[in-house]
Design a protein around this motif. Structure first.
Motif, PDB file in Angstrom:
ATOM      1  N   TYR A 165       0.831  -1.201   0.000  1.00  0.00           N
ATOM      2  CA  TYR A 165       0.000   0.000   0.000  1.00  0.00           C
ATOM      3  C   TYR A 165       0.869   1.256   0.000  1.00  0.00           C
ATOM      4  CZ  TYR A 165      -3.522   3.402   1.416  1.00  0.00           C
ATOM      5  OH  TYR A 165      -4.343   4.504   1.472  1.00  0.00           O
ATOM      6  N   LEU A 166       1.889   1.271   0.829  1.00  0.00           N
ATOM      7  CA  LEU A 166       2.791   2.421   0.860  1.00  0.00           C
ATOM      8  C   LEU A 166       3.561   2.552  -0.450  1.00  0.00           C
ATOM      9  CD1 LEU A 166       4.172   2.297   4.503  1.00  0.00           C
ATOM     10  CD2 LEU A 166       2.694   4.042   3.502  1.00  0.00           C
ATOM     11  N   ASP A 167       3.948   1.430  -1.032  1.00  0.00           N
ATOM     12  CA  ASP A 167       4.611   1.477  -2.329  1.00  0.00           C
ATOM     13  C   ASP A 167       3.684   2.091  -3.381  1.00  0.00           C
ATOM     14  OD1 ASP A 167       6.939   0.377  -1.371  1.00  0.00           O
ATOM     15  OD2 ASP A 167       6.427  -1.679  -1.944  1.00  0.00           O
ATOM     16  N   VAL A 168       2.396   1.751  -3.314  1.00  0.00           N
ATOM     17  CA  VAL A 168       1.420   2.296  -4.258  1.00  0.00           C
ATOM     18  C   VAL A 168       1.259   3.798  -4.047  1.00  0.00           C
ATOM     19  CG1 VAL A 168      -1.035   2.321  -4.831  1.00  0.00           C
ATOM     20  CG2 VAL A 168       0.164   0.148  -4.637  1.00  0.00           C
ATOM     21  N   VAL A 169       1.147   4.218  -2.780  1.00  0.00           N
ATOM     22  CA  VAL A 169       1.022   5.644  -2.480  1.00  0.00           C
ATOM     23  C   VAL A 169       2.228   6.411  -3.016  1.00  0.00           C
ATOM     24  CG1 VAL A 169       0.944   7.357  -0.631  1.00  0.00           C
ATOM     25  CG2 VAL A 169      -0.447   5.288  -0.469  1.00  0.00           C
ATOM     26  N   LYS A 170       3.403   5.866  -2.793  1.00  0.00           N
ATOM     27  CA  LYS A 170       4.613   6.526  -3.266  1.00  0.00           C
ATOM     28  C   LYS A 170       4.641   6.601  -4.790  1.00  0.00           C
ATOM     29  CE  LYS A 170       9.654   6.210  -3.215  1.00  0.00           C
ATOM     30  NZ  LYS A 170      10.813   5.366  -2.875  1.00  0.00           N
ATOM     31  N   TYR A 171       4.211   5.516  -5.448  1.00  0.00           N
ATOM     32  CA  TYR A 171       4.219   5.476  -6.915  1.00  0.00           C
ATOM     33  C   TYR A 171       3.256   6.515  -7.493  1.00  0.00           C
ATOM     34  CZ  TYR A 171       3.816   3.510 -11.641  1.00  0.00           C
ATOM     35  OH  TYR A 171       3.802   3.342 -12.997  1.00  0.00           O
ATOM     36  N   VAL A 172       2.051   6.592  -6.931  1.00  0.00           N
ATOM     37  CA  VAL A 172       1.069   7.558  -7.423  1.00  0.00           C
ATOM     38  C   VAL A 172       1.525   8.984  -7.142  1.00  0.00           C
ATOM     39  CG1 VAL A 172      -1.301   8.377  -7.155  1.00  0.00           C
ATOM     40  CG2 VAL A 172      -0.837   5.922  -7.210  1.00  0.00           C
TER      41      VAL A 172
ATOM     42  N   SER B  81       3.872  11.027  -9.458  1.00  0.00           N
ATOM     43  CA  SER B  81       3.363  11.665 -10.677  1.00  0.00           C
ATOM     44  C   SER B  81       2.826  13.069 -10.427  1.00  0.00           C
ATOM     45  CB  SER B  81       2.253  10.803 -11.294  1.00  0.00           C
ATOM     46  OG  SER B  81       2.738   9.537 -11.668  1.00  0.00           O
ATOM     47  N   TYR B  82       2.779  13.479  -9.171  1.00  0.00           N
ATOM     48  CA  TYR B  82       2.258  14.799  -8.839  1.00  0.00           C
ATOM     49  C   TYR B  82       3.276  15.867  -9.198  1.00  0.00           C
ATOM     50  CZ  TYR B  82       0.610  18.678  -5.886  1.00  0.00           C
ATOM     51  OH  TYR B  82       0.185  19.902  -5.421  1.00  0.00           O
ATOM     52  N   LYS B  83       2.869  16.798 -10.071  1.00  0.00           N
ATOM     53  CA  LYS B  83       3.786  17.825 -10.582  1.00  0.00           C
ATOM     54  C   LYS B  83       3.760  19.111  -9.769  1.00  0.00           C
ATOM     55  CE  LYS B  83       4.806  15.054 -13.921  1.00  0.00           C
ATOM     56  NZ  LYS B  83       6.099  14.327 -13.915  1.00  0.00           N
ATOM     57  N   LYS B  84       2.905  19.176  -8.747  1.00  0.00           N
ATOM     58  CA  LYS B  84       2.812  20.339  -7.860  1.00  0.00           C
ATOM     59  C   LYS B  84       2.416  21.610  -8.597  1.00  0.00           C
ATOM     60  CE  LYS B  84       6.104  18.429  -4.541  1.00  0.00           C
ATOM     61  NZ  LYS B  84       7.303  18.632  -3.721  1.00  0.00           N
ATOM     62  N   GLU B  85       1.706  21.451  -9.711  1.00  0.00           N
ATOM     63  CA  GLU B  85       1.220  22.617 -10.448  1.00  0.00           C
ATOM     64  C   GLU B  85      -0.135  23.090  -9.915  1.00  0.00           C
ATOM     65  OE1 GLU B  85       1.142  21.192 -14.404  1.00  0.00           O
ATOM     66  OE2 GLU B  85       3.316  21.260 -14.688  1.00  0.00           O
TER      67      GLU B  85
ATOM     68  N   PRO C 161      -3.141  22.394  -6.485  1.00  0.00           N
ATOM     69  CA  PRO C 161      -3.270  21.805  -5.149  1.00  0.00           C
ATOM     70  C   PRO C 161      -3.675  20.328  -5.224  1.00  0.00           C
ATOM     71  CG  PRO C 161      -4.355  23.932  -5.246  1.00  0.00           C
ATOM     72  CD  PRO C 161      -3.992  23.585  -6.656  1.00  0.00           C
ATOM     73  N   LEU C 162      -3.193  19.556  -4.288  1.00  0.00           N
ATOM     74  CA  LEU C 162      -3.498  18.126  -4.221  1.00  0.00           C
ATOM     75  C   LEU C 162      -4.251  17.843  -2.927  1.00  0.00           C
ATOM     76  CD1 LEU C 162      -3.120  15.193  -5.264  1.00  0.00           C
ATOM     77  CD2 LEU C 162      -1.017  15.108  -3.911  1.00  0.00           C
ATOM     78  N   ILE C 163      -5.421  17.205  -3.055  1.00  0.00           N
ATOM     79  CA  ILE C 163      -6.227  16.826  -1.896  1.00  0.00           C
ATOM     80  C   ILE C 163      -6.161  15.313  -1.745  1.00  0.00           C
ATOM     81  CG2 ILE C 163      -8.533  16.793  -0.882  1.00  0.00           C
ATOM     82  CD1 ILE C 163      -9.132  19.364  -2.358  1.00  0.00           C
ATOM     83  N   VAL C 164      -5.781  14.855  -0.576  1.00  0.00           N
ATOM     84  CA  VAL C 164      -5.664  13.425  -0.292  1.00  0.00           C
ATOM     85  C   VAL C 164      -6.789  13.017   0.653  1.00  0.00           C
ATOM     86  CG1 VAL C 164      -4.201  11.598   0.646  1.00  0.00           C
ATOM     87  CG2 VAL C 164      -3.155  13.533  -0.558  1.00  0.00           C
ATOM     88  N   ASN C 165      -7.632  12.095   0.209  1.00  0.00           N
ATOM     89  CA  ASN C 165      -8.713  11.574   1.048  1.00  0.00           C
ATOM     90  C   ASN C 165      -8.212  10.297   1.704  1.00  0.00           C
ATOM     91  OD1 ASN C 165     -11.142  11.011   2.253  1.00  0.00           O
ATOM     92  ND2 ASN C 165     -12.096  10.194   0.405  1.00  0.00           N
ATOM     93  N   THR C 166      -7.908  10.359   2.978  1.00  0.00           N
ATOM     94  CA  THR C 166      -7.312   9.210   3.658  1.00  0.00           C
ATOM     95  C   THR C 166      -8.382   8.199   4.045  1.00  0.00           C
ATOM     96  OG1 THR C 166      -7.464  10.316   5.809  1.00  0.00           O
ATOM     97  CG2 THR C 166      -5.429  10.601   4.544  1.00  0.00           C
ATOM     98  N   MET C 167      -7.935   7.035   4.509  1.00  0.00           N
ATOM     99  CA  MET C 167      -8.835   5.959   4.892  1.00  0.00           C
ATOM    100  C   MET C 167      -9.486   6.244   6.241  1.00  0.00           C
ATOM    101  SD  MET C 167      -6.501   2.664   4.023  1.00  0.00           S
ATOM    102  CE  MET C 167      -5.242   3.172   5.192  1.00  0.00           C
ATOM    103  N   GLY C 168     -10.461   5.418   6.578  1.00  0.00           N
ATOM    104  CA  GLY C 168     -11.093   5.519   7.882  1.00  0.00           C
ATOM    105  C   GLY C 168     -10.470   4.603   8.919  1.00  0.00           C
ATOM    106  N   TRP C 169      -9.396   3.920   8.531  1.00  0.00           N
ATOM    107  CA  TRP C 169      -8.713   3.015   9.458  1.00  0.00           C
ATOM    108  C   TRP C 169      -7.738   3.841  10.301  1.00  0.00           C
ATOM    109  CZ3 TRP C 169      -4.343  -0.937   8.060  1.00  0.00           C
ATOM    110  CH2 TRP C 169      -4.088  -1.756   9.173  1.00  0.00           C
TER     111      TRP C 169
ATOM    112  N   LEU D 233       5.388  10.850   4.457  1.00  0.00           N
ATOM    113  CA  LEU D 233       5.731  10.646   3.048  1.00  0.00           C
ATOM    114  C   LEU D 233       5.270  11.810   2.181  1.00  0.00           C
ATOM    115  CD1 LEU D 233       6.637   8.950   0.607  1.00  0.00           C
ATOM    116  CD2 LEU D 233       4.436   7.780   0.711  1.00  0.00           C
ATOM    117  N   LEU D 234       4.051  12.311   2.415  1.00  0.00           N
ATOM    118  CA  LEU D 234       3.472  13.318   1.535  1.00  0.00           C
ATOM    119  C   LEU D 234       3.806  14.745   1.950  1.00  0.00           C
ATOM    120  CD1 LEU D 234      -0.083  11.767   0.987  1.00  0.00           C
ATOM    121  CD2 LEU D 234       2.032  11.371  -0.293  1.00  0.00           C
ATOM    122  N   SER D 235       4.189  14.949   3.215  1.00  0.00           N
ATOM    123  CA  SER D 235       4.528  16.293   3.716  1.00  0.00           C
ATOM    124  C   SER D 235       3.466  17.329   3.347  1.00  0.00           C
ATOM    125  CB  SER D 235       5.899  16.731   3.169  1.00  0.00           C
ATOM    126  OG  SER D 235       6.910  15.864   3.607  1.00  0.00           O
TER     127      SER D 235
END
Length: 321
Positions: A16-23, A26-30, A32-40, A55-57
């Motif tokens: 899961y963390l590898d997937v988050v890092k991979y996705v 691709s973020y170019k920071k051009e 704003p990025l909104i991250v909807n986290t899990m309910g766990w 990881l995302l800072s």
């Protein structure tokens, strides 16, 4: 987009963390990025959330509390800075939990690195003043219903735009894909090679692209030994498997220009909604992929059960295996 293949990451947090890092790469920071986290947010889920924050800072974190119940501590910068995560360390922790063979160890925070940047965000703490906000158990039921609705909406793209009767799966023309053209991997469990086609048939699959060239010495299926973290271009249903002609029959709304890039099928623990199979109209005799002849000695066998969920004045009727 990456196909994780499960509704919960509890069994494989490293991937899961590898997937988050991979996705996130691709973020170019051009924009704003909104991250909807899990309910766990209990136990290892909270520790995993701390890892993701490091990881995302982020610049801001919006934390929603639960009415009349302390679910978790406020995720202040100080709290995250000092609290060890599942795979990362806090400010004064001696060492980090080992990552095993996963590639996620490459982003362990260094001194003054991710930990320091994580301390710079602003926490917006929201406390809802209405009852039943975030009641445990309801979200799980509703998410299952919404997931089925999302899949049905996706499959709706296979239907004609003209208003009329909904065509069943057996009336739609599938793509024919040679065994040798795509690699195959079951994500969530181990399946013996002799049973792999039974697992794939009538299943929901992610249509993915791996960087490696597909090389097959025989006309049999190409089986991957590890689950890749790769681009997912869309989804489909393996409507049938032709063992004589060595072909997969796949239904998908993904356009042909994107399908040319697909060289990998990933099968996860996401099922086709039962109503798609049970509700096929115009079928004489037995419905395709639906049977009443069960062998109860086989692990996992069982009949479809109909459950009725009642929430306030609304009634949801859904079929679940």
């Amino acid at each position: 987009m990456v196909y994780y293949g499960q509704t919960s990451c509890e069994q494989d947090t490293e991937r899961y963390l590898d997937v988050v890092k991979y996705v996130f790469s691709s973020y170019k920071k051009e924009v704003p990025l909104i991250v909807n986290t899990m309910g766990w947010v209990k136990g290892e889920g909270l520790l995993l959330l701390i890892d993701i924050i490091r990881l995302l800072s982020p610049s801001h974190i919006v934390q929603m509390d639960v009415y009349d119940w302390k679910a978790m501590a406020p995720l202040t910068p100080e709290y995250v800075h000092h609290t060890p995560g599942l795979y990362t360390k806090g400010k004064q922790q001696a060492k980090c939990k080992q990552m095993g063979t996963s590639g996620a160890e490459n982003w362990k925070p260094s001194e003054g690195g991710a930990d320091a940047s994580a301390s710079e965000y602003k926490l917006l703490y929201v406390h809802p003043e209405f009852p039943r906000a975030g009641v445990a158990g309801e979200a799980r039921v509703h998410s299952g219903i919404l997931r089925d609705m999302a899949i049905l909406g996706y499959l709706g793209q296979l239907q004609s735009p003209d208003i009329g009767a909904v065509l069943p799966l057996h009336s739609l023309v599938p793509y024919q894909v040679p065994f040798s053209a795509v690699a195959l991997r079951v994500i969530h469990t181990d399946v013996a090679p002799t049973n792999i086609m039974y697992a794939v048939n009538a299943s929901w699959v992610g249509l993915c692209r791996i960087p490696d060239e597909i090389r097959c010495q025989t006309d049999g299926p190409v089986l991957l030994t590890q689950t890749p973290v790769c681009d997912c271009l869309g989804f489909g249903i393996v409507r049938g498997v032709d063992m004589e002609k060595k072909l997969y029959h796949i239904l998908t709304p993904v356009p042909p220009e994107n399908l040319r890039l697909v060289n990998c099928l990933l099968l996860g623990n996401i099922a086709v909604p039962n109503c798609v199979l049970v509700g096929q109209q115009g079928v004489e005799g037995e419905i395709p992929y639906v049977t009443s002849d069960y062998n109860y000695s086989i692990v996992g066998s069982g009949k479809l059960r109909k459950k009725h969920f009642k929430r306030r004045e609304y009634t949801f009727e859904c079929d679940y295996a």
